[in-house]
Write a protein that holds these residues in place. Structure first.
Motif, PDB file in Angstrom:
ATOM      1  N   SER A  37       0.836  -1.196   0.000  1.00 39.67           N
ATOM      2  CA  SER A  37       0.000   0.000   0.000  1.00 39.67           C
ATOM      3  C   SER A  37       0.869   1.244   0.000  1.00 39.67           C
ATOM      4  O   SER A  37       2.054   1.201   0.373  1.00 39.67           O
ATOM      5  CB  SER A  37      -0.925   0.005   1.221  1.00 39.67           C
ATOM      6  N   TYR A  38       0.249   2.359  -0.398  1.00 33.15           N
ATOM      7  CA  TYR A  38       0.988   3.612  -0.538  1.00 33.15           C
ATOM      8  C   TYR A  38       0.154   4.776  -0.014  1.00 33.15           C
ATOM      9  O   TYR A  38      -1.077   4.784  -0.124  1.00 33.15           O
ATOM     10  CB  TYR A  38       1.311   3.885  -2.012  1.00 33.15           C
ATOM     11  N   GLY A  39       0.835   5.753   0.543  1.00 33.03           N
ATOM     12  CA  GLY A  39       0.235   7.054   0.769  1.00 33.03           C
ATOM     13  C   GLY A  39       0.588   7.921  -0.413  1.00 33.03           C
ATOM     14  O   GLY A  39       1.765   8.038  -0.773  1.00 33.03           O
ATOM     15  N   VAL A  40      -0.434   8.512  -1.041  1.00 30.41           N
ATOM     16  CA  VAL A  40      -0.211   9.292  -2.257  1.00 30.41           C
ATOM     17  C   VAL A  40      -0.882  10.657  -2.101  1.00 30.41           C
ATOM     18  O   VAL A  40      -2.076  10.743  -1.785  1.00 30.41           O
ATOM     19  CB  VAL A  40      -0.782   8.576  -3.500  1.00 30.41           C
ATOM     20  N   ALA A  41      -0.101  11.715  -2.328  1.00 24.12           N
ATOM     21  CA  ALA A  41      -0.648  13.065  -2.334  1.00 24.12           C
ATOM     22  C   ALA A  41      -1.131  13.387  -3.738  1.00 24.12           C
ATOM     23  O   ALA A  41      -0.344  13.398  -4.681  1.00 24.12           O
ATOM     24  CB  ALA A  41       0.417  14.066  -1.898  1.00 24.12           C
ATOM     25  N   THR A  42      -2.427  13.587  -3.886  1.00 25.01           N
ATOM     26  CA  THR A  42      -3.031  13.861  -5.185  1.00 25.01           C
ATOM     27  C   THR A  42      -3.505  15.316  -5.222  1.00 25.01           C
ATOM     28  O   THR A  42      -3.588  15.985  -4.176  1.00 25.01           O
ATOM     29  CB  THR A  42      -4.230  12.934  -5.463  1.00 25.01           C
ATOM     30  N   PRO A  43      -3.840  15.827  -6.390  1.00 24.69           N
ATOM     31  CA  PRO A  43      -4.336  17.205  -6.460  1.00 24.69           C
ATOM     32  C   PRO A  43      -5.612  17.438  -5.661  1.00 24.69           C
ATOM     33  O   PRO A  43      -5.915  18.573  -5.292  1.00 24.69           O
ATOM     34  CB  PRO A  43      -4.589  17.398  -7.963  1.00 24.69           C
ATOM     35  N   THR A  44      -6.359  16.375  -5.362  1.00 24.48           N
ATOM     36  CA  THR A  44      -7.605  16.519  -4.607  1.00 24.48           C
ATOM     37  C   THR A  44      -7.483  16.076  -3.154  1.00 24.48           C
ATOM     38  O   THR A  44      -8.488  15.965  -2.454  1.00 24.48           O
ATOM     39  CB  THR A  44      -8.741  15.724  -5.291  1.00 24.48           C
ATOM     40  N   GLY A  45      -6.263  15.814  -2.703  1.00 21.35           N
ATOM     41  CA  GLY A  45      -6.063  15.411  -1.321  1.00 21.35           C
ATOM     42  C   GLY A  45      -5.263  14.130  -1.202  1.00 21.35           C
ATOM     43  O   GLY A  45      -4.977  13.452  -2.193  1.00 21.35           O
ATOM     44  N   ARG A  46      -4.880  13.805   0.008  1.00 24.17           N
ATOM     45  CA  ARG A  46      -4.088  12.597   0.234  1.00 24.17           C
ATOM     46  C   ARG A  46      -4.963  11.351   0.166  1.00 24.17           C
ATOM     47  O   ARG A  46      -6.122  11.369   0.584  1.00 24.17           O
ATOM     48  CB  ARG A  46      -3.367  12.685   1.579  1.00 24.17           C
ATOM     49  N   ARG A  47      -4.389  10.279  -0.356  1.00 24.90           N
ATOM     50  CA  ARG A  47      -5.109   9.025  -0.522  1.00 24.90           C
ATOM     51  C   ARG A  47      -4.262   7.867   0.001  1.00 24.90           C
ATOM     52  O   ARG A  47      -3.028   7.921   0.006  1.00 24.90           O
ATOM     53  CB  ARG A  47      -5.443   8.773  -1.999  1.00 24.90           C
ATOM     54  N   PHE A  48      -4.955   6.806   0.424  1.00 23.29           N
ATOM     55  CA  PHE A  48      -4.328   5.539   0.773  1.00 23.29           C
ATOM     56  C   PHE A  48      -4.650   4.569  -0.347  1.00 23.29           C
ATOM     57  O   PHE A  48      -5.828   4.324  -0.635  1.00 23.29           O
ATOM     58  CB  PHE A  48      -4.863   5.025   2.112  1.00 23.29           C
ATOM     59  N   VAL A  49      -3.623   4.036  -0.997  1.00 22.34           N
ATOM     60  CA  VAL A  49      -3.813   3.165  -2.158  1.00 22.34           C
ATOM     61  C   VAL A  49      -3.334   1.768  -1.791  1.00 22.34           C
ATOM     62  O   VAL A  49      -2.154   1.559  -1.498  1.00 22.34           O
ATOM     63  CB  VAL A  49      -3.041   3.688  -3.386  1.00 22.34           C
ATOM     64  N   LYS A  50      -4.252   0.818  -1.812  1.00 23.47           N
ATOM     65  CA  LYS A  50      -3.916  -0.572  -1.508  1.00 23.47           C
ATOM     66  C   LYS A  50      -3.931  -1.365  -2.798  1.00 23.47           C
ATOM     67  O   LYS A  50      -4.910  -1.334  -3.543  1.00 23.47           O
ATOM     68  CB  LYS A  50      -4.918  -1.165  -0.515  1.00 23.47           C
ATOM     69  N   THR A  51      -2.838  -2.091  -3.066  1.00 27.41           N
ATOM     70  CA  THR A  51      -2.734  -2.839  -4.312  1.00 27.41           C
ATOM     71  C   THR A  51      -2.830  -4.331  -4.052  1.00 27.41           C
ATOM     72  O   THR A  51      -2.426  -4.833  -2.992  1.00 27.41           O
ATOM     73  CB  THR A  51      -1.412  -2.526  -5.034  1.00 27.41           C
ATOM     74  N   PHE A  52      -3.369  -5.042  -5.026  1.00 24.34           N
ATOM     75  CA  PHE A  52      -3.597  -6.478  -4.937  1.00 24.34           C
ATOM     76  C   PHE A  52      -3.053  -7.136  -6.204  1.00 24.34           C
ATOM     77  O   PHE A  52      -3.247  -6.612  -7.311  1.00 24.34           O
ATOM     78  CB  PHE A  52      -5.092  -6.802  -4.855  1.00 24.34           C
ATOM     79  N   GLN A  53      -2.424  -8.286  -6.043  1.00 24.34           N
ATOM     80  CA  GLN A  53      -2.034  -9.061  -7.212  1.00 24.34           C
ATOM     81  C   GLN A  53      -3.267  -9.642  -7.887  1.00 24.34           C
ATOM     82  O   GLN A  53      -4.312  -9.822  -7.265  1.00 24.34           O
ATOM     83  CB  GLN A  53      -1.067 -10.188  -6.812  1.00 24.34           C
ATOM     84  N   ALA A  54      -3.162  -9.942  -9.163  1.00 27.36           N
ATOM     85  CA  ALA A  54      -4.293 -10.496  -9.914  1.00 27.36           C
ATOM     86  C   ALA A  54      -4.802 -11.765  -9.232  1.00 27.36           C
ATOM     87  O   ALA A  54      -4.014 -12.616  -8.800  1.00 27.36           O
ATOM     88  CB  ALA A  54      -3.867 -10.794 -11.348  1.00 27.36           C
ATOM     89  N   GLY A  55      -6.114 -11.867  -9.117  1.00 29.41           N
ATOM     90  CA  GLY A  55      -6.721 -13.068  -8.553  1.00 29.41           C
ATOM     91  C   GLY A  55      -6.675 -13.146  -7.046  1.00 29.41           C
ATOM     92  O   GLY A  55      -7.023 -14.186  -6.471  1.00 29.41           O
ATOM     93  N   HIS A  56      -6.277 -12.080  -6.363  1.00 24.42           N
ATOM     94  CA  HIS A  56      -6.162 -12.093  -4.908  1.00 24.42           C
ATOM     95  C   HIS A  56      -7.560 -12.185  -4.286  1.00 24.42           C
ATOM     96  O   HIS A  56      -8.438 -11.370  -4.561  1.00 24.42           O
ATOM     97  CB  HIS A  56      -5.469 -10.821  -4.430  1.00 24.42           C
ATOM     98  N   ASP A  57      -7.789 -13.203  -3.441  1.00 26.67           N
ATOM     99  CA  ASP A  57      -9.109 -13.405  -2.841  1.00 26.67           C
ATOM    100  C   ASP A  57      -9.547 -12.203  -2.007  1.00 26.67           C
ATOM    101  O   ASP A  57     -10.747 -11.895  -1.923  1.00 26.67           O
ATOM    102  CB  ASP A  57      -9.117 -14.660  -1.964  1.00 26.67           C
ATOM    103  N   SER A  58      -8.573 -11.529  -1.371  1.00 27.16           N
ATOM    104  CA  SER A  58      -8.934 -10.395  -0.515  1.00 27.16           C
ATOM    105  C   SER A  58      -9.582  -9.272  -1.310  1.00 27.16           C
ATOM    106  O   SER A  58     -10.440  -8.556  -0.795  1.00 27.16           O
ATOM    107  CB  SER A  58      -7.696  -9.870   0.216  1.00 27.16           C
ATOM    108  N   LEU A  59      -9.178  -9.099  -2.558  1.00 27.83           N
ATOM    109  CA  LEU A  59      -9.800  -8.071  -3.391  1.00 27.83           C
ATOM    110  C   LEU A  59     -11.275  -8.392  -3.598  1.00 27.83           C
ATOM    111  O   LEU A  59     -12.150  -7.526  -3.419  1.00 27.83           O
ATOM    112  CB  LEU A  59      -9.091  -7.962  -4.730  1.00 27.83           C
TER     113      LEU A  59
END
Length: 270
Positions: A37-59
């Motif tokens: 996961s990443y903390g990302v500062a975007t033009p509309t505010g800070r975001r938390f971005v969680k990434t998943f590998q393809a086929g990940h059951d948690s997604l």
């Protein structure tokens, strides 16, 4: 009922997409799920971005639960994306505060760090701790009402905003429709919070399992220390927890709503 997030296809690989989204200011790699996961500062505010590998059951599970449950204490994604490279990403608002048990190389020792979120939370005035715990219970009343049971719920799923005195449930990716029969040897999760049936293949996992998880949450977080030797609550609250965490599911509160009602009655001034 909330609308289920539908992943938007993106014709880009993950690194390029995140760079286009904004500026990374934090990376979280030590997750037991294997997600990064990443903390990302975007033009509309800070975001938390969680990434998943393809086929990940948690997604799949995350999309299902967020499509069925909405509660002010549960952090919900504002966007879902499917990358050309095969990964998926869920984008959440960035929440200020601290995760009570963050992924950390120190392991359990981070919970007793006086500058850490857990030690700071446990040192709060009793009424603020009780209000935070009530928010956790109320969120899970909504989870149960939507037909889901908590799985892999523990203090690492809780983020407390000290400035706003607000508790957030930040990770419900393993929650599942219930009841269901456990087909594996055990469910994922922290042994400090798990019910006996979560370790027994063929056991029924239902709302009473969530009751046990929440009972352990109440016991562990209404303690001034990390070894259950500095209880801050009352005898009435202890009695509620004893029922909620009975090893026999049939002796627990039948529903999360019943537990929440009993806890509120025990917490109200005598």
């Amino acid at each position: 009922m909330p609308r289920p997030p539908i992943p938007t296809p993106v014709d880009s690989d993950l690194p390029a997409w995140i760079d286009a989204l904004g500026t990374r200011f934090a990376t979280f790699e030590l997750q037991g799920s294997g997600c990064v996961s990443y903390g990302v500062a975007t033009p509309t505010g800070r975001r938390f971005v969680k990434t998943f590998q393809a086929g990940h059951d948690s997604l799949r599970r995350a999309l299902a639960v967020h499509g069925a449950v909405a509660h002010e204490a549960i952090a919900a994604p504002v966007g879902a994306f499917r990358l050309r490279s095969g990964e998926h990403a869920l984008v959440y608002p960035w929440l200020d505060g601290g995760v009570l048990y963050p992924a950390d190389p120190r392991g359990a020792a981070v919970r007793t760090d006086p500058d850490g979120a857990m030690a700071r939370f446990r040192a709060l005035p009793l009424d603020r701790v009780e209000a935070a715990l009530d928010a956790v219970l109320d969120a899970h009343v909504a989870v149960a009402a939507a037909g889901f049971v908590a799985v892999d719920f523990y203090d690492g799923c809780l983020l407390y905003d000290f400035a706003a005195s607000r508790m957030h449930v930040v990770d419900v990716d393993e929650y599942r429709p219930g009841p269901f029969t456990l087909e594996a040897a055990r469910l994922p999760g922290s042994t400090r919070f798990m019910a006996p049936e979560e370790f027994r293949r063929g056991a029924v996992i239902d709302e009473r399992t969530t009751v046990f998880n929440l009972g352990r949450t109440l016991r562990l977080l209404l303690d001034a220390g990390d070894v259950e030797a500095a209880w801050r609550g009352s005898d009435r609250q202890t009695a509620v927890i004893t029922t909620a965490t009975d090893a026999r599911p049939e002796h627990r509160h039948v529903t999360v709503a019943e537990l929440a009602g009993a806890w509120r009655a025990a917490t109200a001034p005598a």
